[in-house]
Design a protein around this motif. Structure first.
Motif, PDB file in Angstrom:
ATOM      1  N   ASP A   1      -9.638   2.419  -1.638  1.00 22.91           N
ATOM      2  CA  ASP A   1      -9.490   1.524  -2.555  1.00 22.91           C
ATOM      3  C   ASP A   1      -8.022   1.217  -2.681  1.00 22.91           C
ATOM      4  O   ASP A   1      -7.720   0.003  -3.096  1.00 22.91           O
ATOM      5  N   LEU A   2      -6.885   1.781  -2.908  1.00 22.76           N
ATOM      6  CA  LEU A   2      -5.644   1.491  -2.346  1.00 22.76           C
ATOM      7  C   LEU A   2      -5.033   0.480  -1.830  1.00 22.76           C
ATOM      8  O   LEU A   2      -4.656  -0.613  -1.702  1.00 22.76           O
ATOM      9  N   VAL A   3      -5.594   1.173   0.336  1.00 19.72           N
ATOM     10  CA  VAL A   3      -5.534   0.214   0.853  1.00 19.72           C
ATOM     11  C   VAL A   3      -5.786  -1.425   0.615  1.00 19.72           C
ATOM     12  O   VAL A   3      -5.427  -2.206   0.534  1.00 19.72           O
ATOM     13  N   SER A   4      -7.099  -1.537  -0.009  1.00 21.45           N
ATOM     14  CA  SER A   4      -7.757  -2.487  -0.312  1.00 21.45           C
ATOM     15  C   SER A   4      -7.400  -3.323  -1.523  1.00 21.45           C
ATOM     16  O   SER A   4      -7.086  -4.851  -1.829  1.00 21.45           O
ATOM     17  N   GLN A   5      -6.606  -2.771  -2.311  1.00 20.52           N
ATOM     18  CA  GLN A   5      -6.032  -3.670  -3.452  1.00 20.52           C
ATOM     19  C   GLN A   5      -4.931  -4.118  -3.236  1.00 20.52           C
ATOM     20  O   GLN A   5      -4.033  -5.628  -3.686  1.00 20.52           O
ATOM     21  N   CYS A   6      -4.034  -3.540  -2.646  1.00 21.45           N
ATOM     22  CA  CYS A   6      -2.401  -3.592  -1.661  1.00 21.45           C
ATOM     23  C   CYS A   6      -2.633  -5.164  -0.475  1.00 21.45           C
ATOM     24  O   CYS A   6      -2.335  -5.323  -1.339  1.00 21.45           O
ATOM     25  N   MET A   7      -3.564  -5.333   0.056  1.00 17.78           N
ATOM     26  CA  MET A   7      -3.766  -6.414   1.022  1.00 17.78           C
ATOM     27  C   MET A   7      -5.160  -6.885   0.162  1.00 17.78           C
ATOM     28  O   MET A   7      -5.833  -8.193   0.569  1.00 17.78           O
ATOM     29  N   ASP A   8      -5.179  -7.233  -1.144  1.00 14.51           N
ATOM     30  CA  ASP A   8      -5.916  -8.227  -1.545  1.00 14.51           C
ATOM     31  C   ASP A   8      -5.058  -9.841  -1.557  1.00 14.51           C
ATOM     32  O   ASP A   8      -3.846  -9.642  -1.612  1.00 14.51           O
ATOM     33  N   TYR A   9      -5.842 -10.430  -1.016  1.00 11.25           N
ATOM     34  CA  TYR A   9      -5.254 -12.129  -0.188  1.00 11.25           C
ATOM     35  C   TYR A   9      -5.066 -12.832  -1.875  1.00 11.25           C
ATOM     36  O   TYR A   9      -4.088 -13.618  -0.865  1.00 11.25           O
ATOM     37  N   GLN A  10      -5.216 -12.513  -2.498  1.00 10.41           N
ATOM     38  CA  GLN A  10      -4.547 -12.776  -3.814  1.00 10.41           C
ATOM     39  C   GLN A  10      -3.194 -12.386  -4.382  1.00 10.41           C
ATOM     40  O   GLN A  10      -3.293 -11.171  -4.485  1.00 10.41           O
ATOM     41  N   ALA A  11      -2.129 -12.861  -3.974  1.00 13.94           N
ATOM     42  CA  ALA A  11      -0.777 -11.698  -4.287  1.00 13.94           C
ATOM     43  C   ALA A  11      -0.746 -10.944  -5.471  1.00 13.94           C
ATOM     44  O   ALA A  11      -0.369 -10.024  -5.244  1.00 13.94           O
ATOM     45  N   ALA A  12      -0.853 -11.949  -6.027  1.00 13.12           N
ATOM     46  CA  ALA A  12      -1.311 -11.429  -7.464  1.00 13.12           C
ATOM     47  C   ALA A  12      -1.953 -10.612  -8.015  1.00 13.12           C
ATOM     48  O   ALA A  12      -1.238  -9.350  -9.349  1.00 13.12           O
ATOM     49  N   PHE A  13      -2.548  -9.992  -7.570  1.00  8.00           N
ATOM     50  CA  PHE A  13      -3.702  -9.458  -7.782  1.00  8.00           C
ATOM     51  C   PHE A  13      -3.186  -7.966  -6.848  1.00  8.00           C
ATOM     52  O   PHE A  13      -3.513  -6.755  -7.241  1.00  8.00           O
ATOM     53  N   ARG A  14      -2.119  -7.876  -6.237  1.00 11.01           N
ATOM     54  CA  ARG A  14      -1.755  -6.528  -5.591  1.00 11.01           C
ATOM     55  C   ARG A  14      -1.217  -5.796  -6.372  1.00 11.01           C
ATOM     56  O   ARG A  14      -0.538  -6.076  -7.578  1.00 11.01           O
ATOM     57  N   PRO A  15      -1.294  -4.906  -6.764  1.00  9.31           N
ATOM     58  CA  PRO A  15      -0.366  -3.480  -7.810  1.00  9.31           C
ATOM     59  C   PRO A  15       0.668  -3.423  -7.287  1.00  9.31           C
ATOM     60  O   PRO A  15       1.756  -3.497  -6.774  1.00  9.31           O
ATOM     61  N   SER A  16       1.716  -3.322  -8.570  1.00 11.66           N
ATOM     62  CA  SER A  16       2.800  -3.036  -8.768  1.00 11.66           C
ATOM     63  C   SER A  16       2.867  -1.426  -8.713  1.00 11.66           C
ATOM     64  O   SER A  16       2.376  -1.142  -8.177  1.00 11.66           O
ATOM     65  N   CYS A  17       4.445  -1.527  -7.253  1.00 14.77           N
ATOM     66  CA  CYS A  17       5.345   0.251  -7.065  1.00 14.77           C
ATOM     67  C   CYS A  17       4.855   1.172  -7.773  1.00 14.77           C
ATOM     68  O   CYS A  17       4.038   1.923  -7.374  1.00 14.77           O
ATOM     69  N   ARG A  18       4.618   1.087  -9.076  1.00 17.81           N
ATOM     70  CA  ARG A  18       5.148   2.117 -10.066  1.00 17.81           C
ATOM     71  C   ARG A  18       2.972   2.555  -9.454  1.00 17.81           C
ATOM     72  O   ARG A  18       2.817   3.748  -9.715  1.00 17.81           O
ATOM     73  N   SER A  19       2.819   1.576 -10.063  1.00 17.72           N
ATOM     74  CA  SER A  19       0.663   1.371  -9.891  1.00 17.72           C
ATOM     75  C   SER A  19       0.464   2.551  -8.140  1.00 17.72           C
ATOM     76  O   SER A  19      -0.159   3.069  -8.204  1.00 17.72           O
ATOM     77  N   ILE A  20       1.188   2.035  -6.964  1.00 10.91           N
ATOM     78  CA  ILE A  20       1.078   2.233  -6.325  1.00 10.91           C
ATOM     79  C   ILE A  20       1.220   3.726  -6.287  1.00 10.91           C
ATOM     80  O   ILE A  20       0.674   4.730  -5.960  1.00 10.91           O
ATOM     81  N   ILE A  21       2.387   3.960  -6.542  1.00 20.25           N
ATOM     82  CA  ILE A  21       2.794   5.700  -7.044  1.00 20.25           C
ATOM     83  C   ILE A  21       1.800   6.152  -7.715  1.00 20.25           C
ATOM     84  O   ILE A  21       1.972   7.695  -7.381  1.00 20.25           O
ATOM     85  N   ARG A  22       1.735   6.563  -8.925  1.00 22.19           N
ATOM     86  CA  ARG A  22       0.505   6.704  -9.961  1.00 22.19           C
ATOM     87  C   ARG A  22      -0.645   7.199  -8.657  1.00 22.19           C
ATOM     88  O   ARG A  22      -0.795   8.251  -8.451  1.00 22.19           O
ATOM     89  N   GLN A  23      -1.002   6.071  -7.897  1.00 21.61           N
ATOM     90  CA  GLN A  23      -2.162   6.212  -7.314  1.00 21.61           C
ATOM     91  C   GLN A  23      -2.324   7.324  -6.088  1.00 21.61           C
ATOM     92  O   GLN A  23      -3.168   8.154  -6.009  1.00 21.61           O
ATOM     93  N   LEU A  24      -0.761   7.156  -5.302  1.00 22.26           N
ATOM     94  CA  LEU A  24      -0.702   8.583  -4.497  1.00 22.26           C
ATOM     95  C   LEU A  24      -0.807   9.396  -4.973  1.00 22.26           C
ATOM     96  O   LEU A  24      -0.666  10.324  -4.786  1.00 22.26           O
ATOM     97  N   ASN A  25      -0.459   9.613  -6.200  1.00 21.10           N
ATOM     98  CA  ASN A  25       0.210  10.909  -7.163  1.00 21.10           C
ATOM     99  C   ASN A  25      -1.320  11.349  -7.441  1.00 21.10           C
ATOM    100  O   ASN A  25      -1.989  12.707  -6.812  1.00 21.10           O
ATOM    101  N   SER A  26      -2.298  10.226  -7.627  1.00 20.57           N
ATOM    102  CA  SER A  26      -3.789  11.484  -7.721  1.00 20.57           C
ATOM    103  C   SER A  26      -4.432  11.601  -6.336  1.00 20.57           C
ATOM    104  O   SER A  26      -4.797  12.605  -6.651  1.00 20.57           O
ATOM    105  N   LEU A  27      -4.428  10.513  -5.461  1.00 19.33           N
ATOM    106  CA  LEU A  27      -4.561  10.983  -4.141  1.00 19.33           C
ATOM    107  C   LEU A  27      -4.541  12.758  -3.638  1.00 19.33           C
ATOM    108  O   LEU A  27      -5.079  13.408  -3.389  1.00 19.33           O
ATOM    109  N   ILE A  28      -3.039  13.024  -4.296  1.00 22.86           N
ATOM    110  CA  ILE A  28      -2.180  13.922  -3.249  1.00 22.86           C
ATOM    111  C   ILE A  28      -2.484  15.416  -4.185  1.00 22.86           C
ATOM    112  O   ILE A  28      -3.144  16.250  -3.539  1.00 22.86           O
ATOM    113  N   THR A  29      -3.131  14.880  -5.886  1.00 22.82           N
ATOM    114  CA  THR A  29      -3.491  15.850  -5.884  1.00 22.82           C
ATOM    115  C   THR A  29      -5.437  15.739  -5.850  1.00 22.82           C
ATOM    116  O   THR A  29      -5.362  17.078  -6.882  1.00 22.82           O
ATOM    117  N   SER A  30      -5.403  14.928  -5.252  1.00 24.90           N
ATOM    118  CA  SER A  30      -7.463  15.326  -5.852  1.00 24.90           C
ATOM    119  C   SER A  30      -8.104  15.927  -4.016  1.00 24.90           C
ATOM    120  O   SER A  30      -7.170  16.590  -3.225  1.00 24.90           O
TER     121      SER A  30
END
Ligand SMILES: N#Cc1ccc(Nc2nc(N)cc(-n3cnc(CCO)c3)n2)cc1
Length: 267
Positions: free
Chosen positions: A225-254
């Motif tokens: 999901d994180l990879v496909s959000q970042c690789m959204d063909y609509q640039a404006a839909f790509r997540p902010s860096c803060r959201s990316i880091i937040r999602q990575l943090n929850s992956l790390i603790t999963s």
């Protein structure tokens, strides 16, 4: 604002590779400090003489990268000389079969995300985020509990050239492009350093992206999901860096990390 290094203080050692405009070498820099001779390993990036006309853009990339410093960016004296990062490019490290755990990969992804966040805050587009531009300064050893440490290498000549004499204006090289490349680089890290569509010719790649296809997803849904959000063909839909880091943090603790911890057997 450059600290100039005299050529006679540099010694070229083995050639590490060849880029489109550059050649890269391992080298040694000699300093005389308080009467003592110090030799340091350096990484040398030579601009091909044929491209000397783009020296100013080469220098521009240098001055950009030398104005900022961050723990995840290699210190550059000028673009010609860089601190020698011990384990080199991450793509080659992963291809050489360094069997690394899921948490190792997530740790590297998080460091890349924080380097990206730093550049975004400076409104600087890297433009060339990929495995070969991630340098591994520390391998990290799970049995000692030490984690890897990466540095994002300079974007290289291509980005500086974009500002110069090519048709499309650099404004289509935006911060969102770095998000796309971040997604592709995470995909690469989880695919042992193999890049997406590796081995396909340019036409196949063009067809793939022009029909808005997605890369084969990881079986770890949240990562996919994180990879496909970042690789959204609509640039404006790509997540902010803060959201990316937040999602990575929850992956790390999963608990996926624990279930799939392929921790290499401690020697
Ligand atoms: N075996 C081996 C080995 C090779 C290289 C290094 N060290 C180093 N230090 C740097 N500062 C930059 C790079 N580098 C390498 N390829 C690129 C891609 C183009 O940017 C950049 N490598 C360490 C070990």
């Amino acid at each position: 604002q450059f600290h100039m290094i005299k050529c006679e203080d540099l010694k070229w050692a083995e050639c590490l590779g060849q880029g489109s405009f550059t050649r890269i070498f391992k080298g040694y820099k000699t300093d005389i400090r308080d009467g003592e001779k110090h030799v340091t390993d350096v990484f040398l990036k030579e601009l091909d003489v044929v491209h000397k006309n783009c020296w100013e853009s080469f220098f521009e990339a240098a001055s950009l990268m030398s104005q900022i410093s961050h723990k995840h960016l290699p210190g550059v004296k000028n673009i010609m000389v860089q601190e020698f990062v011990k384990y080199g490019a991450l793509d080659l490290y992963l291809k050489r079969g360094g069997s690394v755990s899921v948490s190792w990969k997530l740790d590297v992804a998080k460091q890349l995300a924080s380097a990206l966040n730093f550049l975004e805050e400076k409104n600087i587009v890297h433009g060339n985020i990929c495995g070969k531009n991630l340098l591994l300064a520390r391998e990290g050893d799970p049995s000692q509990g030490s984690s890897p440490f990466i540095k994002l290498s300079d974007p290289g000549i291509s980005v500086a050239m974009l500002g110069k004499n090519v048709l499309e204006a650099p404004d289509n090289l935006t911060l969102e492009c770095d998000k796309w490349s971040f997604g592709a680089t995470v995909w690469e890290i989880f695919n042992n350093g193999n890049t997406p569509l590796q081995g396909c010719d340019l036409d196949k790649k063009r067809q793939f992206y022009e029909s808005f296809k997605q890369l084969p997803p990881s079986q770890w849904t949240e990562l996919a999901d994180l990879v496909s959000q970042c690789m959204d063909y609509q640039a404006a839909f790509r997540p902010s860096c803060r959201s990316i880091i937040r999602q990575l943090n929850s992956l790390i603790t999963s608990d996926y990390v624990i279930l799939h911890a392929t921790e290499p057997v401690a020697q």
